[in-house]
Design a protein around this motif. Structure first.
Motif, mmCIF file in Angstrom:
data_model
loop_
_atom_site.group_PDB
_atom_site.id
_atom_site.type_symbol
_atom_site.label_atom_id
_atom_site.label_comp_id
_atom_site.label_asym_id
_atom_site.label_seq_id
_atom_site.Cartn_x
_atom_site.Cartn_y
_atom_site.Cartn_z
ATOM 1 N N PHE A 187 0.709 -1.259 -0.050
ATOM 2 C CA PHE A 187 0.042 -0.027 -0.521
ATOM 3 C C PHE A 187 1.387 1.519 -0.083
ATOM 4 C CE2 PHE A 187 -2.656 3.217 1.979
ATOM 5 C CZ PHE A 187 -3.646 3.459 1.533
ATOM 6 N N LEU A 188 2.251 1.357 0.603
ATOM 7 C CA LEU A 188 2.801 2.570 1.030
ATOM 8 C C LEU A 188 3.410 2.949 -0.562
ATOM 9 C CD1 LEU A 188 4.799 4.419 2.534
ATOM 10 C CD2 LEU A 188 6.143 2.362 3.225
ATOM 11 N N TYR A 189 4.014 1.759 -0.938
ATOM 12 C CA TYR A 189 4.860 2.160 -2.465
ATOM 13 C C TYR A 189 3.635 2.860 -3.521
ATOM 14 C CZ TYR A 189 8.401 -1.270 -0.726
ATOM 15 O OH TYR A 189 9.256 -2.405 -0.048
ATOM 16 N N VAL A 190 2.341 1.901 -4.028
ATOM 17 C CA VAL A 190 1.440 2.153 -4.304
ATOM 18 C C VAL A 190 0.873 3.388 -4.825
ATOM 19 C CG1 VAL A 190 -0.542 1.683 -5.366
ATOM 20 C CG2 VAL A 190 0.937 0.119 -4.839
ATOM 21 N N ASN A 191 1.082 4.096 -3.297
ATOM 22 C CA ASN A 191 0.699 5.370 -2.419
ATOM 23 C C ASN A 191 1.873 6.022 -3.166
ATOM 24 O OD1 ASN A 191 -2.396 5.616 -1.724
ATOM 25 N ND2 ASN A 191 -1.768 4.430 -0.856
ATOM 26 N N LEU A 192 2.947 5.776 -2.663
ATOM 27 C CA LEU A 192 4.324 6.805 -2.660
ATOM 28 C C LEU A 192 4.109 7.041 -4.590
ATOM 29 C CD1 LEU A 192 6.721 5.572 -0.259
ATOM 30 C CD2 LEU A 192 6.087 8.049 -0.740
ATOM 31 N N MET A 193 4.170 6.097 -5.232
ATOM 32 C CA MET A 193 4.348 5.820 -6.646
ATOM 33 C C MET A 193 3.335 7.238 -7.377
ATOM 34 S SD MET A 193 3.627 2.387 -9.712
ATOM 35 C CE MET A 193 1.680 2.859 -9.008
ATOM 36 N N LEU A 194 2.106 6.864 -6.781
ATOM 37 C CA LEU A 194 0.959 7.634 -7.379
ATOM 38 C C LEU A 194 1.306 9.800 -6.763
ATOM 39 C CD1 LEU A 194 -2.252 5.959 -6.400
ATOM 40 C CD2 LEU A 194 -1.771 6.542 -8.552
ATOM 41 N N ALA A 195 1.516 9.395 -5.607
ATOM 42 C CA ALA A 195 2.250 10.952 -5.296
ATOM 43 C C ALA A 195 3.596 11.507 -6.299
ATOM 44 C CB ALA A 195 2.278 10.591 -3.787
ATOM 45 N N LEU A 196 4.664 10.656 -6.947
ATOM 46 C CA LEU A 196 5.423 11.261 -7.066
ATOM 47 C C LEU A 196 5.337 11.056 -8.501
ATOM 48 C CD1 LEU A 196 8.880 8.923 -6.164
ATOM 49 C CD2 LEU A 196 8.441 11.793 -6.522
ATOM 50 N N SER A 197 4.451 9.956 -9.383
ATOM 51 C CA SER A 197 3.739 11.041 -10.656
ATOM 52 C C SER A 197 3.759 11.678 -10.631
ATOM 53 C CB SER A 197 3.031 9.302 -11.241
ATOM 54 O OG SER A 197 3.515 8.340 -10.742
ATOM 55 N N TYR A 198 2.353 12.363 -9.139
ATOM 56 C CA TYR A 198 1.361 13.358 -9.936
ATOM 57 C C TYR A 198 2.852 14.695 -9.637
ATOM 58 C CZ TYR A 198 -2.849 11.232 -10.211
ATOM 59 O OH TYR A 198 -4.045 10.381 -10.969
ATOM 60 N N PHE A 199 3.459 14.504 -9.081
ATOM 61 C CA PHE A 199 5.062 15.864 -9.273
ATOM 62 C C PHE A 199 5.414 16.120 -9.788
ATOM 63 C CE2 PHE A 199 9.078 16.408 -7.511
ATOM 64 C CZ PHE A 199 9.141 17.283 -6.652
ATOM 65 N N LEU A 200 5.792 14.861 -10.792
ATOM 66 C CA LEU A 200 6.694 15.204 -11.632
ATOM 67 C C LEU A 200 5.679 16.098 -12.606
ATOM 68 C CD1 LEU A 200 8.783 12.173 -11.774
ATOM 69 C CD2 LEU A 200 9.066 14.336 -11.819
ATOM 70 N N PHE A 201 4.259 15.247 -13.087
ATOM 71 C CA PHE A 201 3.778 15.552 -14.076
ATOM 72 C C PHE A 201 3.108 16.804 -13.381
ATOM 73 C CE2 PHE A 201 -1.233 16.193 -14.605
ATOM 74 C CZ PHE A 201 -0.471 15.985 -16.014
ATOM 75 N N GLY A 202 3.298 17.876 -12.483
ATOM 76 C CA GLY A 202 2.607 18.937 -12.067
ATOM 77 C C GLY A 202 4.434 19.756 -12.163
ATOM 78 N N GLY A 203 5.656 19.433 -11.706
ATOM 79 C CA GLY A 203 6.210 20.455 -12.658
ATOM 80 C C GLY A 203 6.229 20.264 -14.378
ATOM 81 N N VAL A 204 6.598 19.512 -14.213
ATOM 82 C CA VAL A 204 6.671 19.038 -16.524
ATOM 83 C C VAL A 204 5.310 20.014 -17.154
ATOM 84 C CG1 VAL A 204 6.500 17.621 -18.093
ATOM 85 C CG2 VAL A 204 7.877 16.981 -16.448
ATOM 86 N N ASN A 205 4.382 19.917 -16.511
ATOM 87 C CA ASN A 205 3.163 20.071 -16.980
ATOM 88 C C ASN A 205 3.123 22.574 -16.819
ATOM 89 O OD1 ASN A 205 0.615 20.227 -18.938
ATOM 90 N ND2 ASN A 205 -0.437 20.617 -17.458
ATOM 91 N N TYR A 206 4.055 22.473 -15.564
ATOM 92 C CA TYR A 206 4.458 23.839 -15.740
ATOM 93 C C TYR A 206 5.512 24.139 -16.831
ATOM 94 C CZ TYR A 206 6.298 28.657 -12.931
ATOM 95 O OH TYR A 206 6.984 28.960 -12.309
ATOM 96 N N LEU A 207 6.251 23.669 -16.539
ATOM 97 C CA LEU A 207 7.467 24.724 -18.167
ATOM 98 C C LEU A 207 7.122 24.175 -18.765
ATOM 99 C CD1 LEU A 207 10.188 22.533 -15.548
ATOM 100 C CD2 LEU A 207 10.159 25.406 -15.391
ATOM 101 N N LEU A 208 7.110 23.534 -19.694
ATOM 102 C CA LEU A 208 6.731 22.776 -20.815
ATOM 103 C C LEU A 208 6.113 23.949 -21.559
ATOM 104 C CD1 LEU A 208 5.221 19.577 -20.933
ATOM 105 C CD2 LEU A 208 7.518 20.621 -21.451
ATOM 106 N N PRO A 209 5.159 24.789 -21.397
ATOM 107 C CA PRO A 209 4.485 26.223 -22.099
ATOM 108 C C PRO A 209 5.881 27.191 -22.258
ATOM 109 C CG PRO A 209 2.663 25.614 -19.911
ATOM 110 C CD PRO A 209 3.854 23.844 -19.915
ATOM 111 N N PHE A 210 6.711 27.241 -20.605
ATOM 112 C CA PHE A 210 7.781 28.522 -21.171
ATOM 113 C C PHE A 210 8.478 28.093 -22.144
ATOM 114 C CE2 PHE A 210 5.805 28.820 -16.370
ATOM 115 C CZ PHE A 210 5.960 29.949 -16.943
ATOM 116 N N PHE A 211 8.719 26.589 -21.804
ATOM 117 C CA PHE A 211 10.106 26.165 -23.292
ATOM 118 C C PHE A 211 9.592 26.771 -24.878
ATOM 119 C CE2 PHE A 211 10.611 23.458 -26.337
ATOM 120 C CZ PHE A 211 12.117 23.260 -26.033
ATOM 121 N N LEU A 212 7.530 26.123 -24.355
ATOM 122 C CA LEU A 212 7.814 26.516 -25.702
ATOM 123 C C LEU A 212 7.506 27.748 -26.819
ATOM 124 C CD1 LEU A 212 4.643 24.037 -25.875
ATOM 125 C CD2 LEU A 212 6.329 23.465 -26.950
ATOM 126 N N GLU A 213 7.322 28.605 -25.236
ATOM 127 C CA GLU A 213 7.072 29.599 -25.498
ATOM 128 C C GLU A 213 8.131 30.835 -25.725
ATOM 129 O OE1 GLU A 213 4.268 32.096 -23.355
ATOM 130 O OE2 GLU A 213 2.550 29.870 -23.534
#
Length: 497
Positions: free
Chosen positions: A275-301
């Motif tokens: 249960f711990l592994y799965v929840n850490l996996m989900l939290a880390l996945s959303y953590f990275l997705f949030g960072g990437v989703n924030y940076l990509l518009p700046f890169f494109l523009e």
């Protein structure tokens, strides 16, 4: 026990999935649709951007701080009551957001309405996955989780585009009015499709009020600190006070919940390493997705020179790929299992982040769109089965709790990921610029090269962290609690058993 093989139960299953999908779409949409209208709202109320940002910040603070509370409330009084009440509050407050601020010529009326809207959103988001786990048979849970993840991704992707269109061609008020007809339909649909049965039997113990306060203060303070830290400065007294409040409240929460007979968040669940592994996996996945989703518009523009509308269209490649793979993963869960799909998804996402490392001013549009699609496709294979795996491990009387935990693991880490990516990018820019002696008078091509190098360093860091997600996916195991193997829960709840 009766098996759901008739057309009537199948129809109710379908309508239940539609209700849940609409809920996730609305709450995800409202997390992104408002930001693009903030400059317009700032002009109308003649306020600085730092003040207007509270339209988004207040919603995020209350939503994140309330989700776990409503997950526990749903376990006690029933999912249907909380779900429909949440839709009613969300729909009414959406109308309030659009109508009353200009009527009373008060920006703070808008903030109050947004707080009320966040409470409704928290009630909805807290239990959407729990409805799937509680009432759908095992053969349909994977498909349903895939559909829910798909609609959540679609809401996130559609928010900026729809918000821009409504603000430009109608008015900013319509970014809120759009929720009203959808909410009314959702309430009517949910009233019919969602069973009214309670999920927890026996006399309930006293509600954990102190735990609710600690969760709200702890998560709210943390989200405030990471949301406003870059703007105010990390040494600002308000930010330091918020971080201290978050640390004290969340630290005491762990001690308090471990001593409470009926906790809002049962930390004993994490004694199960899986249960711990799965929840850490989900939290880390959303953590990275949030960072990437924030940076990509700046890169494109900034690096590619795209205008905002073109950047928005290019970024939809990630969300649409995520939607497609979310549906596909739901269809494959029964034959391949959650773990295999999570491993495949984690590997694909990590490979996509590695390809980001090759982005430069010379990168072709086809390469950029293809890379976005790879990451989005991998996320759909990772998040839907991961959510399904976490819900399957929870006993029936804790479905609301675990469902709300997963929602917090989505909204909180995305915010943290944005702050992490922003700080890392600024530091990378300062380091590269200083090393190359770049100044304001340097040629434009040199500045673009420095920008590209800064993005490059951040993407390397994101790829490195993504390897931890791969490891967690490999360590995880498919595990189903005995409660979730029982079929006929939907029919029993409908019958009032």
């Amino acid at each position: 026990m009766h098996q759901p093989d008739g057309s009537a139960p199948q129809q109710r299953y379908t309508l239940l999935m539609v209700s849940i999908a609409v809920a996730m779409f609305m709450t995800s949409l409202d997390g992104t649709i408002v930001n693009i209208a903030l400059p317009t709202i700032s002009t109308i109320f003649d306020l600085p951007s730092t003040t207007v940002s509270w339209v988004a910040t207040a919603y995020l603070l209350v939503l994140t701080g309330s989700i776990l509370v409503f997950g526990k409330v749903a376990d006690r009084i029933g999912f249907k009551t909380v779900f429909l009440a949440g839709f009613c509050v969300f729909t009414a407050s959406s109308f309030f957001c659009g109508f009353f601020p200009e009527l009373f010529d008060s920006f703070w009326v808008l903030i109050g309405a947004r707080v009320l809207q966040a409470i409704g959103g928290a009630m909805i988001a807290a239990i959407a996955p729990a409805l799937i786990a509680a009432f759908l048979p095992m053969t349909m849970k994977g498909k349903a989780m895939g559909i829910v993840t798909t609609f959540a991704a679609f809401g996130t992707a559609a928010g900026p585009i729809l918000g821009g269109l409504l603000t430009q061609y109608l008015s900013w008020n319509w970014i809120f009015y759009i929720n009203v007809p959808v909410g009314i339909v959702a309430v009517l649909l949910g009233s019919y499709a969602i069973p009214a049965g309670r999920t927890a039997g026996g006399a309930p113990s006293p509600f954990d009020r102190l735990g609710a306060v600690l969760i709200f203060v702890g998560l709210g303070s943390l989200i405030y600190a990471v949301s406003e830290g870059s703007a105010l400065g990390w040494t600002d007294p308000a930010i330091l006070a918020a971080l201290a409040a978050a640390g004290i409240a969340l630290g005491y929460l762990v001690l308090h919940e471990r001593r409470t007979a009926d906790p809002l968040l049962d930390f004993r669940l994490f004694a199960n390493r899986n249960f711990l592994y799965v929840n850490l996996m989900l939290a880390l996945s959303y953590f990275l997705f949030g960072g990437v989703n924030y940076l990509l518009p700046f890169f494109l523009e900034l690096v590619k020179g795209f205008d905002p509308s073109t950047s928005g269209l290019v970024l939809t490649a990630l969300s649409f790929a995520m939607m497609a793979s979310g549906i596909l993963s739901g269809m494959l869960i029964n034959s391949l299992g959650n773990r295999r799909l999570c491993i495949a998804g984690a590997l694909v996402v990590s490979a996509g982040y590695l390809l980001f490392h090759l982005f430069s001013a010379a990168s072709t549009l086809h390469y950029i769109i293809g890379t976005f699609a790879i990451v989005g496709f991998g996320l759909g294979f990772l998040l839907s089965p991961g959510t399904n795996m976490a819900m399957n491990m929870a006993p029936r009387d804790k479905h609301g709790m675990v469902s709300s935990l997963i929602s917090v693991e989505r909204s909180g880490p995305i915010t943290l990921g944005i702050s992490f990516a922003s700080m890392l990018f600024i530091q990378a820019m300062l380091t590269v610029g200083s090393h190359r002696h770049v100044t304001a008078s340097s040629p434009a091509n040199i500045k673009i090269d420095v920008l590209a190098t800064g993005f490059d360093l951040v993407f390397i860091a994101i790829f490195a962290v993504s390897l931890a997600v791969v490891v967690l996916a490999v360590l995880s195991r498919d595990e189903v609690h005995a409660d979730n193997l029982e079929e006929g829960a939907f029919e029993a709840a409908v019958a009032g058993v």
